[in-house]
Design an enzyme around this catalytic site. Structure first.
Site, PDB file in Angstrom:
ATOM      1  N   LYS A  71      13.573  18.036   2.144  1.00 44.34           N
ATOM      2  CA  LYS A  71      12.274  18.316   2.449  1.00 44.34           C
ATOM      3  C   LYS A  71      12.251  20.036   1.947  1.00 44.34           C
ATOM      4  CE  LYS A  71      10.250  18.895   6.508  1.00 44.34           C
ATOM      5  NZ  LYS A  71      10.357  19.942   7.106  1.00 44.34           N
ATOM      6  N   ASP A  96      14.146  12.605   4.841  1.00 43.39           N
ATOM      7  CA  ASP A  96      13.241  13.099   6.170  1.00 43.39           C
ATOM      8  C   ASP A  96      14.252  12.692   7.218  1.00 43.39           C
ATOM      9  OD1 ASP A  96      11.765  13.250   8.428  1.00 43.39           O
ATOM     10  OD2 ASP A  96      10.079  12.945   7.051  1.00 43.39           O
ATOM     11  N   HIS A  97      14.826  13.822   7.729  1.00 39.39           N
ATOM     12  CA  HIS A  97      15.826  13.617   8.660  1.00 39.39           C
ATOM     13  C   HIS A  97      15.451  12.900   9.781  1.00 39.39           C
ATOM     14  CE1 HIS A  97      14.409  17.190  10.869  1.00 39.39           C
ATOM     15  NE2 HIS A  97      15.265  16.785  11.955  1.00 39.39           N
ATOM     16  N   ARG A 134      25.280  30.108  -5.357  1.00 38.26           N
ATOM     17  CA  ARG A 134      25.728  31.327  -6.162  1.00 38.26           C
ATOM     18  C   ARG A 134      26.687  32.275  -6.016  1.00 38.26           C
ATOM     19  NH1 ARG A 134      19.155  32.529  -5.975  1.00 38.26           N
ATOM     20  NH2 ARG A 134      19.740  31.302  -4.079  1.00 38.26           N
ATOM     21  N   LYS A 163       5.171  24.811  17.481  1.00 41.43           N
ATOM     22  CA  LYS A 163       6.493  25.603  17.765  1.00 41.43           C
ATOM     23  C   LYS A 163       6.034  26.366  18.968  1.00 41.43           C
ATOM     24  CE  LYS A 163       8.947  25.854  13.633  1.00 41.43           C
ATOM     25  NZ  LYS A 163      10.069  24.869  13.929  1.00 41.43           N
ATOM     26  N   ASP A 212       5.448  21.460   7.252  1.00 39.32           N
ATOM     27  CA  ASP A 212       6.520  21.559   7.928  1.00 39.32           C
ATOM     28  C   ASP A 212       6.738  20.295   8.648  1.00 39.32           C
ATOM     29  OD1 ASP A 212       9.205  22.541   8.049  1.00 39.32           O
ATOM     30  OD2 ASP A 212       8.667  23.383  10.162  1.00 39.32           O
ATOM     31  N   LYS A 258      17.138   9.132  13.076  1.00 37.96           N
ATOM     32  CA  LYS A 258      17.380   9.374  14.436  1.00 37.96           C
ATOM     33  C   LYS A 258      17.139   7.772  14.807  1.00 37.96           C
ATOM     34  CE  LYS A 258      14.885  13.464  14.787  1.00 37.96           C
ATOM     35  NZ  LYS A 258      15.759  14.665  15.323  1.00 37.96           N
ATOM     36  N   HIS A 271       7.594  14.405   8.940  1.00 33.27           N
ATOM     37  CA  HIS A 271       8.229  13.777  10.114  1.00 33.27           C
ATOM     38  C   HIS A 271       7.095  13.014  11.062  1.00 33.27           C
ATOM     39  CE1 HIS A 271      11.337  16.051   9.181  1.00 33.27           C
ATOM     40  NE2 HIS A 271      11.140  17.382   9.817  1.00 33.27           N
ATOM     41  N   GLU A 285       8.094  21.519  20.157  1.00 39.98           N
ATOM     42  CA  GLU A 285       9.130  22.492  20.056  1.00 39.98           C
ATOM     43  C   GLU A 285       9.068  23.677  20.919  1.00 39.98           C
ATOM     44  OE1 GLU A 285      11.412  22.861  16.216  1.00 39.98           O
ATOM     45  OE2 GLU A 285       9.386  22.464  15.443  1.00 39.98           O
TER      46      GLU A 285
HETATM   47  C1  BG6 Z   1      12.574  20.660  10.040  1.00 36.00           C
HETATM   48  C2  BG6 Z   1      11.465  21.658  10.314  1.00 36.00           C
HETATM   49  O1  BG6 Z   1      12.128  19.661   9.093  1.00 36.00           O
HETATM   50  O2  BG6 Z   1      12.390  19.787  11.338  1.00 36.00           O
HETATM   51  C3  BG6 Z   1      11.872  22.726  11.415  1.00 36.00           C
HETATM   52  O3  BG6 Z   1      11.463  22.441   9.141  1.00 36.00           O
HETATM   53  C4  BG6 Z   1      11.628  21.771  12.619  1.00 36.00           C
HETATM   54  O4  BG6 Z   1      10.817  23.723  11.528  1.00 36.00           O
HETATM   55  C5  BG6 Z   1      12.636  20.661  12.686  1.00 36.00           C
HETATM   56  O5  BG6 Z   1      12.173  22.658  13.635  1.00 36.00           O
HETATM   57  C6  BG6 Z   1      12.644  19.759  13.904  1.00 36.00           C
HETATM   58  O6  BG6 Z   1      13.556  18.975  13.706  1.00 36.00           O
HETATM   59  P1  BG6 Z   1      14.245  18.070  15.205  1.00 36.00           P
HETATM   60  O7  BG6 Z   1      15.065  17.197  14.744  1.00 36.00           O
HETATM   61  O8  BG6 Z   1      14.725  19.367  15.897  1.00 36.00           O
HETATM   62  O9  BG6 Z   1      12.819  17.519  15.906  1.00 36.00           O
END
Ligand code: BG6
Length: 514
Positions: free
Chosen positions: A167, A196-197, A62, A355, A254, A201, A259, A235
């Site tokens: 996501k 989904d990242h 925006r 977390k 989340d 990996k 994941h 984390e």
């Molecule tokens: C994201 C979450 O999808 O994945 C975050 O929204 C999280 O809250 C993150 O910290 C973790 O990703 P990675 O690659 O650091 O394990």
């Protein structure tokens, strides 16, 4: 064993996977993801010759940003992509980046975007390939898709047109279904890339290689030999200024629903007949579908209070920026579930994500059954050798990426046959060297090439939401009695320990390899 560069020379040449000339349009481009992950990943692809020569990146958001956008992205590539500021390719790459200001939900803005893409395509001799990347707040996914459809930008003329959706894909089963419906009203399912990242990996993809490119693990990969499986996504970070997002999400939505469930599917699925999208995704969905409803007593939640993480004092979740001081959002979730099929019946899977825990570690541990008869002695005198421990296979997704297999060895020079656990350890960095890849390289490239293998399918997201929605609803209906219930820098709430104690198990907290 270290892999030598000449061993890698057999890898197929990069050119075989270069997409056609095209334009990547990133919606929500002023957000952190674009600068920290997407642009560094695209630049890395450029460095290794995996982007087409005629290529353009158009950031859309925006704010009226204009030319400063490309400069900001260049700075992001240097900072987050570990790229030298003097890299000769940087300025040429910057010239491929432009910006277009638009209100995501204003249909009248999209004809202008279409004209702009046509102009860029003509100027840079780019064909009809387009990839729309939705990195906006989730409430804009549907309006953007609808507007792209209304302007006939979603239909491939001759080339490949795809949409990548970040996501969270919905926030429960109904919303995911509705979003699937909205997406598929405009895009054919084979144009949709739900990202989904974690699937980008290397260590996650390697689970499939470990299982299906080696002959010796599959025969023991079942209920006859495996006692239980633990999957941890721990984390040390807190919510990092994402309070408003996290307040609505929580750890189960989340990280666990997506994941952690992706990791579970790779561990639990049957061997696919090939490594193509349909075969892989079918087996994943079959594994998820074999999970019976999770009783509410098998799910526990926690929220961090203040504490010390990595030798630094940190505040509790309720004192984080833009978080409700009486928040009931969970920052930790643990679940016990089963998979009712011939391979896994009776084997508990324990999942947890949280977390502000003691250590950053994403790990899968597969504990094998003890031999039927223990004929040797445990080592007297304490330490790790006190107990004869079962075999344990540990897959370290991050950090210290690698795989370890624990087994018992005879302690030398002891007169009796005393046994002590030792590890066979594969370390990614030692074998292959370190990599600057952030996971998005592979996924962006696959999406440009139209390869959906490492993306979620509509059935997959609906099955996983169906499993977790009843828990989320039950939690929403009843506020937790005592929050916060764990200190920052601990391993989470006591209720998570009790979840395993019922079964005579303990969480493995000796994570991280080194
Ligand atoms: C994201 C979450 O999808 O994945 C975050 O929204 C999280 O809250 C993150 O910290 C973790 O990703 P990675 O690659 O650091 O394990």
């Amino acid at each position: 064993m270290k892999v030598r560069p000449e061993d890698l020379s057999q890898v197929p040449p990069a050119g075989e996977r270069v997409p056609n000339p095209g334009i990547m349009v990133i919606f929500g481009a002023s957000g952190d993801l674009t600068k920290r992950k997407l642009l560094p990943a695209l630049f890395h692809l450029e460095q290794v010759g995996l982007l087409p020569k005629n290529f353009a990146i158009v950031g859309v958001a925006r704010r009226p940003l204009g030319g400063e956008f490309a400069a900001d992205m260049r700075a992001g590539i240097v900072e987050f992509g570990s790229v030298d500021n003097g890299d000769p390719k940087l300025d040429e790459f910057k010239s491929k980046i432009s910006y277009y200001a638009l209100s995501f939900d204003d249909p009248s803005h999209y004809a202008g975007l279409k004209a702009e893409l046509d102009r860029i395509a003509k100027e840079k001799s780019i064909g009809p390939d387009r990839l729309f990347y939705l990195a906006t707040a989730p409430e804009y996914f549907a309006p953007i898709i609808e507007n792209l459809g209304a302007q006939e930008m979603a239909q491939p003329e001759h080339g490949h047109v795809g949409v990548v959706i970040e996501k969270p894909f919905g926030h429960d089963l109904d919303s995911a279904r509705e979003l699937n419906h909205q997406v598929n009203a405009v895009f054919h399912e084979n144009q949709v890339f739900r990202i989904d990242h974690y699937l980008g990996k290397e260590t996650v993809q390697n689970i499939l290689v470990f299982r299906f490119a080696n002959g010796i693990f599959e025969p023991v990969w079942n209920r006859n030999y495996i006692d239980h499986v633990q999957i941890t996504a721990a984390e040390t970070l807190g919510v990092e200024g994402r309070g408003p997002f996290y307040e609505k999400a929580g750890a189960l939505r989340d990280v666990v629903q997506n994941h952690v469930m992706e990791l579970l599917s790779f561990v639990a699925m049957e061997p696919p007949s090939s490594f193509d999208a349909e075969a892989v995704r079918r087996e994943k969905v079959k594994a998820w579908r074999a999970i019976p409803n999770i009783p509410i007593l098998n799910a526990v939640r926690g929220q961090y209070g203040p504490g010390v993480v990595d030798a630094k004092k940190v505040v509790g979740y309720r004192d984080e920026e833009r978080v409700n001081p009486e928040s009931g959002t969970e920052t930790y979730a643990a679940v016990k579930l089963g998979i009712e099929n011939w391979r896994w019946a009776g084997v508990p899977f324990y999942l947890r994500a949280g977390k502000r825990l003691k250590k950053r570690a994403t790990e899968i541990s597969i504990q094998f059954k003890q031999p039927p008869l223990l004929i040797f002695n445990r080592m007297q005198g304490g330490g790790p050798c006190q107990e004869i421990q079962p075999n344990l296979l540990t897959i370290r997704i991050q950090p210290n990426e690698g795989i370890a297999l624990r087994f018992g060895a005879k302690v030398p020079t002891t007169p009796e046959m005393a046994v002590c656990p030792v590890n066979m350890d594969f370390d990614y960095a030692a074998a292959f060297g370190t990599s600057t890849a952030n996971g998005y390289e592979r996924l962006l490239l696959d999406a440009m090439l139209g390869d959906q293998t490492l993306f979620a399918h509509r059935d997959g997201v609906e099955v996983t939401w169906a499993l977790y929605t009843p828990i989320l609803e039950a939690w929403a209906a009843k506020n937790p009695e005592v929050f916060p219930n764990y200190f920052s820098g601990s391993w989470g709430p006591d209720c998570a320990d009790r979840l395993l104690e019922h079964d005579g198990h303990l969480w493995r907290n000796n994570l991280g390899g080194k």
